[in-house]
Design a protein around this motif. Structure first.
Motif: not given
Length: 254
Positions: A8-13, A18-21, A217-231
């Motif tokens: 994998a290659l992640i920009t803005g990593g 990026g770090l969570a992903t 849903m009453g909150r901001y997304a977390s970095n981990e939420d986005i990482a899960d979708l990227a996965l």
């Protein structure tokens, strides 16, 4: 281990998403992850957090062709292929009306958010084609699906990534290269702190509270939420998905 043996290659990593992903990709069996970032300081912090085993750290300006050629070639030389290209690097620019928006800032935002995506696909596609294809994931935003006043450069750039994604999906399909965009609502990280302060200097907490009220849903997304979708999009579980816009916003755009 759904990414077993993948590269994998992640920009803005070295940033929040990026770090969570990168961390998640490693946990899910990636053979190697290249973290590309503009900030040497953030790359150093990332190395301190994640270590160096199975990781490559590359300082690059994603809006510059030579830097992009360099980071793709480094990954190819080290691991022989690129299975996953997460074009996640982005900048928010300033919060100003169009009539007061600085041209140089507009150009910078478009350079990173749009040209950086275009260059990433331009130089990674030939490598991915020779190795059986792969998955390209582009970080857009809910701002790539609707308008928001006072952030014209950011909104324009995130709409543009959708166009690039659709062209990439069509051009890559015959070579088994899939291209999709993800569209987060506000994510609880540095970029949103900057935007919150920009919308109301000195009252960022109030801006965050108001944004949060707009999310069912009453909150901001977390970095981990986005990482899960990227996965999911990086894995073979999404093997028949390309040309799609994935909204991840807690109901914000419903």
């Amino acid at each position: 281990m759904i990414l077993k043996d993948k590269i994998a290659l992640i920009t803005g990593g070295a940033g929040g998403i990026g770090l969570a992903t990168a961390k998640l990709f490693l946990e899910e069996g990636a053979k190697g992850v290249a973290i590309v970032d503009f900030s040497r300081e953030n790359l150093k912090k990332a190395e301190e957090t994640l270590g160096s085993e199975k990781l490559m750290y590359i300082q690059a300006d994603v809006s510059q062709a030579e830097d992009v050629k360099n980071y793709t070639n480094q990954v190819k030389k080290e691991w022989g292929k690129i299975d996953i290209l997460f074009l996640n690097a982005g900048t928010e620019g300033l919060v100003k009306t169009m009539e007061h928006y600085p041209e140089e800032t507009f150009d910078q935002v478009m350079g990173v958010n749009v040209k950086g995506v275009w260059l990433g696909m331009k130089y990674a596609f030939p490598i991915m084609k020779t190795d059986g294809g792969g998955s390209v994931i582009i970080t857009s935003s809910v701002a790539g699906l609707r308008g928001t006043a006072q952030v014209s450069a950011y909104v324009a750039s995130k709409h543009a990534t959708v166009g690039l994604m659709r062209v990439g999906a069509l051009e890559g399909a015959a070579d088994k290269i899939r291209v999709n965009t993800i569209h987060p609502s506000p994510v609880d990280n540095r970029m949103m702190r900057s935007l919150e302060e920009g919308f109301a200097p000195g009252m960022g907490d109030t801006v965050k509270e108001n944004f949060t009220k707009m999310i069912p849903m009453g909150r901001y997304a977390s970095n981990e939420d986005i990482a899960d979708l990227a996965l999911f999009l990086a894995s073979d579980k999404s093997r028949f998905i390309t040309g799609a816009t994935y909204v991840i916003d807690g109901g914000f755009t419903s």
